[in-house]
Design a protein around this motif. Structure first.
Motif: not given
Length: 121
Positions: A115-120
């Motif tokens: 599962t993709q986790v993107t912190v931005s």
């Protein structure tokens, strides 16, 4: 047949939180460790955290104090609460479990689909 299904990834701003879930199902006799690994583009997959069936935990130094892993043995589910997220936490997160299946003798590693986790911002 054993299956791990992850959920809870997404996009979050720096400093935010996410909770990942990993549910194991199928021909399961017993589960030993359940854990989370992550892989960012161009890097090797690395251990983030893992938890034994008795509840003992291990964390990567980069996430200590920010991530918390837990599990519900009755439902074969592991959780990872991720707080104070940083851009460097961006990666695909994979669940892994050491499972003794009712179909095969011995412990085997099973992986979720990621599962993709993107912190931005």
């Amino acid at each position: 047949h054993v299956q791990l299904v992850e959920s809870g990834g997404g996009l979050v701003q720096p400093g935010g939180s996410l909770r990942l879930s990993c549910a194991a199902s199928g021909s399961i006799f017993r589960i030993n460790y359940m854990g989370w690994y992550r892989q960012a583009p161009g890097t090797e997959r690395e251990l983030v955290a893992r938890i034994s069936s008795a509840g003992s935990t291990n964390y990567a130094d980069a996430v200590k104090g920010r991530f918390n892993i837990s599990r519900d043995n009755a439902n074969n589910t592991a959780y990872q609460q991720m707080n104070s997220l940083k851009p460097e936490d961006t990666a695909v997160y994979y669940c892994k479990a050491d499972i003794w299946s009712t179909l095969y003798s011995g412990w085997h590693d099973y992986w979720g689909q990621g599962t993709q986790v993107t912190v931005s911002s």
